[in-house]
Design an enzyme around this catalytic site. Structure first.
Site, mmCIF file in Angstrom:
data_model
loop_
_atom_site.group_PDB
_atom_site.id
_atom_site.type_symbol
_atom_site.label_atom_id
_atom_site.label_comp_id
_atom_site.label_asym_id
_atom_site.label_seq_id
_atom_site.Cartn_x
_atom_site.Cartn_y
_atom_site.Cartn_z
ATOM 1 N N GLY A 98 0.820 -1.207 0.000
ATOM 2 C CA GLY A 98 0.000 0.000 0.000
ATOM 3 C C GLY A 98 0.851 1.253 0.000
ATOM 4 O O GLY A 98 0.614 2.186 -0.774
ATOM 5 N N TYR A 132 -2.325 7.010 6.175
ATOM 6 C CA TYR A 132 -2.375 8.289 5.473
ATOM 7 C C TYR A 132 -1.792 9.415 6.321
ATOM 8 O O TYR A 132 -1.106 10.298 5.804
ATOM 9 C CB TYR A 132 -3.803 8.615 5.048
#
Length: 159
Positions: A98, A132
């Site tokens: 990711g 994030y």
């Protein structure tokens, strides 16, 4: 274990659709996927592509994807990148795929002169939100998503 990122090829479409279906199930909306291989092939590889995709592989096995497209900001006067879907298979989560997809997309944005790289995340997806924040993404709390679809879209269009 080696993570590699590459642009999707036409033979990846069945895998991409499988990932889309898995993502929809994860997001508790499996019935919402109406895309077909033909629609995705046209969107990604047709005469006028609407989107692009990156594939994450670990030791040659496809374990994830990022589907994205360009946006435009009148305020900056240049394009941006919108990440529509980021998905990593459950067994590969935590292996760096990711993060590698996000780094590659940031590189695409920089290389293409984009001012922004943006996406949505479900507020209950804590592992994603934490990732994030670690990479420097900011929540745009003052903005809310607005959507017109289905019958409301048809009505608004006057059709």
């Amino acid at each position: 274990m080696t993570v590699t990122i590459r642009f999707a090829r036409p033979d990846d479409v069945p895998t991409i659709l499988g990932f889309v279906r898995e993502l929809a199930a994860f997001e508790k909306e499996p019935e919402a996927v109406v895309a077909t291989e033909a629609l995705l092939h046209e969107a990604l590889f047709g005469a006028h592509p609407a989107a692009e995709a990156l594939i994450a592989e670990i030791d040659g096995v496809r374990v994830g994807m990022a589907v994205f497209y360009h946006t435009f900001s009148t305020w900056t006067g240049v394009r941006g990148i919108w990440l529509d879907d980021l998905y990593i298979t459950p067994d590969a989560r935590g292996a760096g795929a990711g993060s590698a997809l996000l780094r590659e997309l940031a590189g695409v944005a920089v290389d293409r002169g984009c001012a922004r790289f943006e996406w949505w995340v479900l507020d209950w997806n804590t592992p994603a939100v934490e990732l994030y924040r670690r990479i420097g993404a900011e929540a745009m709390e003052e903005w809310t998503v607005q959507r017109v679809s289905g019958g409301a879209l048809t009505k608004l269009a006057g059709r």
